[in-house]
Motif scaffolding. Structure first.
Motif, PDB file in Angstrom:
ATOM      1  N   MET A 148     -10.600 -99.765  -3.023  1.00 33.03           N
ATOM      2  CA  MET A 148      -9.958 -99.711  -1.710  1.00 33.03           C
ATOM      3  C   MET A 148      -8.436 -99.726  -1.862  1.00 33.03           C
ATOM      4  SD  MET A 148     -10.728 -99.619   1.517  1.00 33.03           S
ATOM      5  CE  MET A 148      -9.754 -99.784   3.002  1.00 33.03           C
ATOM      6  N   GLY A 149      -7.932-100.556  -2.787  1.00 36.53           N
ATOM      7  CA  GLY A 149      -6.490-100.604  -3.013  1.00 36.53           C
ATOM      8  C   GLY A 149      -5.954 -99.257  -3.469  1.00 36.53           C
ATOM      9  N   PHE A 208     -12.702-104.089  -4.099  1.00 35.91           N
ATOM     10  CA  PHE A 208     -11.303-104.353  -3.744  1.00 35.91           C
ATOM     11  C   PHE A 208     -10.379-103.354  -4.433  1.00 35.91           C
ATOM     12  CE2 PHE A 208     -12.872-108.789  -2.992  1.00 35.91           C
ATOM     13  CZ  PHE A 208     -12.492-108.875  -1.675  1.00 35.91           C
ATOM     14  N   LEU A 209     -10.634-103.126  -5.736  1.00 39.10           N
ATOM     15  CA  LEU A 209      -9.727-102.266  -6.493  1.00 39.10           C
ATOM     16  C   LEU A 209      -9.776-100.830  -5.992  1.00 39.10           C
ATOM     17  CD1 LEU A 209     -10.281-103.686 -10.091  1.00 39.10           C
ATOM     18  CD2 LEU A 209      -8.407-104.145  -8.529  1.00 39.10           C
TER      19      LEU A 209
END
Lengths: 220, 195
Positions: free
Chosen positions: A189-190, A186-187
């Motif tokens: 991709m963010g 997630f991180l």
């Protein structure tokens, strides 16, 4: 019957998927495989290749059959065609690369539910002749693989200090264990999306300044 | 007793420890798509629980009675049967309980294309769960999805009124929130380590 399609050319259809209309970074589709299996570069590449096989195969078949498939049942027809190709690739991987197949597990079968594939088939292959459809599929699959490899490379480099299993960060490097675990997906991709937003904004500002040099300054 | 303990473990594992959304990345489309408001997130979660239970049952029937001799047809039959069952159930609910149908709304048909549903059927098969275990697994997964959706919606509502830097506003911010949530849920892994 169908409205006249604008003229399509191979080159632009092939290239747009790689960067300008990248399915993962721009359209934000196909997130499930893009984040779930990308804890190493190799997994990203294998997943990208498997998806490419399914997308190109299904796009070819659908494009060939586009006048025969009744529009009421088209989505279910596409799904069955996609599921057939996924079954093929599932068995292929199990036979050729058992180690990678075990690591990817159920996520190979889940290619069926990848919205990039259904999206391209519904939006492009079902309306265009075989040649450009394949070009579009190859481009999109390339963009997807590129995105997966990019995320996989970042996560493997920071999370294990290696690339494709080779140690590149040296013995003094302390791996960020978090990067190969789910939160790392997630991180990263963010961060990638934020970088894309920044590049987009800088480009918009540059083109604005180029077209109205004085307006741009007055607005500020 | 040990059977019951096993079921509790399956439930806890599916709902919080290996949360479908935050640990397996399944069902991310609704997770980022419809978590703008709290009440829609909750309703989507409930609709998900419902469809997951049906899917689990359908997958069990397929695995036990039909696919014994033809495992290579598993994926194709799963996706066709699940999609049509959900469609059928949607019609039945519309007829039998219009109130429930209105409450679930557009989310019921949308769920069919959610990878969490197919994922559940596949995981259930690969782990060899029976009927009861499968249903408990489905319930746990559904509760986990609902939990993730509701928490995500709650946080996103907050970020809308706060000063998020312009660059990461929108999707990028959602990914950061999801990352932190995923990190928090990893803490649940300690729940059963002593056992």
């Amino acid at each position: 019957m169908s409205p006249r399609q604008p003229e399509r050319h191979f080159g632009p259809e092939l290239l747009k998927g790689l960067w300008r209309e990248n399915p993962v970074f721009i359209a934000v589709l196909g997130l499930c495989p893009a984040l779930a299996v990308t804890n190493s570069l190799l997994n990203g590449l294998v997943m990208g290749a498997a998806t490419a096989f399914v997308l190109i195969g299904a796009a070819t078949i659908v494009s060939l059959l586009r006048r025969l498939i009744p529009s009421q049942v088209r989505i279910s027809t596409y799904i069955i065609i996609i599921a057939t190709f996924v079954t093929v690739v599932d068995f292929l991987l199990a036979a050729l690369m058992p180690e990678a197949h075990k690591q990817l597990g159920a996520f190979i079968a889940l290619i069926v539910a990848n919205c990039v594939i259904l999206g391209r088939i519904e939006a492009f292959a079902s309306k265009n002749p075989v040649g450009v459809s394949v070009a579009d599929a190859v481009g999109m699959a390339g963009g997807f693989t590129l995105a997966l490899s990019m995320i996989g490379a970042i996560r493997e480099l920071l999370g294990s200090g290696s690339l494709l299993g080779f140690d590149v960060m040296g013995p003094r490097f302390e791996p960020w264990a978090i990067m190969i675990l789910p939160p790392g997906g997630f991180l990263s991709m963010g961060v990638i999306l934020a970088v894309f937003a920044y590049l987009e904004k800088r480009k918009a500002r540059a083109s604005e300044a180029a077209s109205h040099p004085r307006d741009g300054e007055a607005a500020r | 007793m040990s059977d019951f303990g096993e079921l509790v473990f399956i439930f806890a594992s599916a709902s919080v420890i290996n949360n479908f959304t935050l640990a397996y990345f399944l069902g991310l489309c609704p997770f980022f798509g419809v978590t703008g408001r709290l009440d829609t997130a909750l309703r989507l979660g409930l609709a998900n629980i419902f469809v997951l239970l049906i899917t689990s049952f359908a997958a069990w029937v397929l695995n036990t009675f039909i696919l014994v001799n033809a495992p290579y047809l598993r994926l194709i039959s799963f996706i066709v049967v699940i999609a049509s069952t959900v469609q059928f159930v949607e019609m039945a609910i519309k007829k039998l309980s219009p109130a429930l149908f209105r409450a679930l709304g557009i989310f019921l048909p949308l769920i069919t294309t959610n990878c969490a549903i197919l994922g559940l059927a596949l995981f259930q098969t690969s782990r060899g769960y029976g009927l009861v275990e499968g249903l408990v697994f489905a319930l746990g997964a559904g509760v986990g999805l609902t939990l993730a959706l509701v928490i995500m919606a709650g946080i996103r509502v907050e970020t809308e009124v706060n000063g998020v830097p312009e660059l990461v506003r929108g999707t990028a911010m959602s990914f950061f929130i999801a990352g932190v949530l995923s990190l928090a849920f990893m803490g649940f892994a300690g729940l059963f380590s002593s056992a």
